[in-house]
Design a protein around this motif. Structure first.
Motif, short mmCIF file in Angstrom:
data_model
loop_
_atom_site.label_atom_id
_atom_site.label_comp_id
_atom_site.label_asym_id
_atom_site.label_seq_id
_atom_site.Cartn_x
_atom_site.Cartn_y
_atom_site.Cartn_z
N ILE A 197 -8.05 9.24 1.95
CA ILE A 197 -8.13 8.51 3.20
C ILE A 197 -9.53 7.97 3.41
CG2 ILE A 197 -7.93 8.74 5.71
CD1 ILE A 197 -5.26 8.99 4.22
N LYS A 198 -9.62 6.73 3.87
CA LYS A 198 -10.89 6.14 4.28
C LYS A 198 -10.76 5.72 5.73
CE LYS A 198 -14.56 3.22 3.23
NZ LYS A 198 -15.82 3.74 3.03
N ARG A 199 -11.76 6.10 6.53
CA ARG A 199 -11.75 5.79 7.97
C ARG A 199 -12.93 4.90 8.32
NH1 ARG A 199 -8.68 9.57 11.00
NH2 ARG A 199 -7.90 11.28 9.75
N ASN A 200 -12.79 4.17 9.42
CA ASN A 200 -13.93 3.40 9.93
C ASN A 200 -14.75 4.28 10.87
OD1 ASN A 200 -12.60 3.47 12.41
ND2 ASN A 200 -11.92 1.33 12.30
N GLU A 201 -15.80 3.71 11.47
CA GLU A 201 -16.68 4.51 12.33
C GLU A 201 -15.99 5.01 13.60
OE1 GLU A 201 -17.28 0.17 12.87
OE2 GLU A 201 -17.73 1.43 11.17
N ASN A 202 -14.86 4.42 13.96
CA ASN A 202 -14.10 4.89 15.12
C ASN A 202 -13.11 6.00 14.76
OD1 ASN A 202 -15.35 3.01 16.81
ND2 ASN A 202 -13.86 1.43 16.26
N GLY A 203 -13.02 6.31 13.49
CA GLY A 203 -12.09 7.35 13.05
C GLY A 203 -10.71 6.83 12.70
N ASP A 204 -10.50 5.51 12.80
CA ASP A 204 -9.21 4.93 12.46
C ASP A 204 -9.05 4.85 10.95
OD1 ASP A 204 -8.74 4.46 15.20
OD2 ASP A 204 -9.86 2.57 15.08
N ILE A 205 -7.85 5.06 10.47
CA ILE A 205 -7.58 4.97 9.04
C ILE A 205 -7.57 3.50 8.64
CG2 ILE A 205 -5.92 5.44 7.21
CD1 ILE A 205 -4.88 7.75 8.98
N ILE A 206 -8.37 3.16 7.64
CA ILE A 206 -8.39 1.77 7.18
C ILE A 206 -7.85 1.64 5.75
CG2 ILE A 206 -10.22 0.99 8.71
CD1 ILE A 206 -12.20 1.37 6.39
N LYS A 207 -7.83 2.75 4.99
CA LYS A 207 -7.28 2.73 3.63
C LYS A 207 -6.65 4.08 3.32
CE LYS A 207 -10.64 -0.36 1.48
NZ LYS A 207 -11.69 -0.46 0.46
N ALA A 208 -5.57 4.03 2.56
CA ALA A 208 -4.94 5.25 2.05
C ALA A 208 -4.42 4.94 0.66
CB ALA A 208 -3.81 5.70 2.96
N SER A 209 -4.74 5.80 -0.29
CA SER A 209 -4.31 5.58 -1.66
C SER A 209 -4.11 6.92 -2.35
CB SER A 209 -5.33 4.74 -2.42
OG SER A 209 -6.57 5.43 -2.50
N THR A 210 -3.45 6.86 -3.51
CA THR A 210 -3.23 8.06 -4.31
C THR A 210 -2.86 7.66 -5.72
OG1 THR A 210 -2.11 10.19 -4.37
CG2 THR A 210 -0.77 8.29 -3.78
N ARG A 211 -2.78 8.64 -6.59
CA ARG A 211 -2.30 8.42 -7.95
C ARG A 211 -1.16 9.41 -8.19
NH1 ARG A 211 -4.95 7.61 -13.79
NH2 ARG A 211 -4.96 5.51 -12.99
N VAL A 212 -0.08 8.89 -8.77
CA VAL A 212 1.06 9.71 -9.16
C VAL A 212 1.29 9.49 -10.64
CG1 VAL A 212 3.55 10.01 -8.92
CG2 VAL A 212 2.15 9.66 -6.89
N SER A 213 1.42 10.57 -11.39
CA SER A 213 1.74 10.49 -12.81
C SER A 213 3.13 11.04 -13.05
CB SER A 213 0.73 11.29 -13.64
OG SER A 213 -0.56 10.74 -13.50
N ILE A 214 3.84 10.40 -13.96
CA ILE A 214 5.19 10.83 -14.32
C ILE A 214 5.14 11.29 -15.78
CG2 ILE A 214 7.60 10.13 -14.55
CD1 ILE A 214 6.56 10.09 -11.66
N VAL A 215 5.57 12.53 -16.01
CA VAL A 215 5.54 13.12 -17.35
C VAL A 215 6.95 13.63 -17.67
CG1 VAL A 215 4.54 14.95 -18.78
CG2 VAL A 215 3.13 13.81 -17.05
#
Length: 134
Positions: free
Chosen positions: A99-117
């Motif tokens: 999660i990445k937030r701005n200076e107000n605490g609002d979420i501005i980005k969300a990402s992840t990595r998923v691997s399939i095996v």
């Protein structure tokens, strides 16, 4: 007398250090702080997202969030990859949100990595870098 003075100074220094650390910790955990708790970051549910294919093409999909983790991906074709509840063919690894937030605490980005095996052979099949559209 010297011992008492050293003991008093040591206790005074420890007390000052403890108060400074406690104030710092309280400031870091206060709701007005720029860095807010990651608890309840995103409500559980389905969110639009995208991944980049091996080519520089962007693929749109929907991802299911549960407890701040991507637990399923539904592609435009209708195919579904989930955390293994629906199949014994593969292992679903990862999915915890970054999660990445701005200076107000609002979420501005969300990402992840998923691997399939593949479960039977442990062959790596695919990794998905997922970016939520917020």
């Amino acid at each position: 007398m010297k011992r008492k003075l050293v003991l008093i100074l040591t206790l005074f220094a420890f007390n000052c250090l403890f108060k400074t650390n406690a104030q710092s910790l309280n400031h870091e955990l206060s709701p007005s702080s720029k860095e807010k708790s990651l608890e309840a970051v995103l409500k559980d549910g389905w969110y639009p997202a995208f991944v980049f294919n091996d080519k520089p093409d962007m693929i749109q999909l929907m991802v299911q969030i549960s407890d701040n983790k991507v637990v399923a991906m539904r592609f435009e074709t209708g195919s579904l990859l989930d955390d293994g509840r629906s199949t014994e063919l593969y292992n679903y690894i990862g999915g915890n949100l970054n999660i990445k937030r701005n200076e107000n605490g609002d979420i501005i980005k969300a990402s992840t990595r998923v691997s399939i095996v593949e479960k039977v052979t442990d062959n790596y099949l695919k990794a998905f870098d997922i970016y939520l559209k917020l």
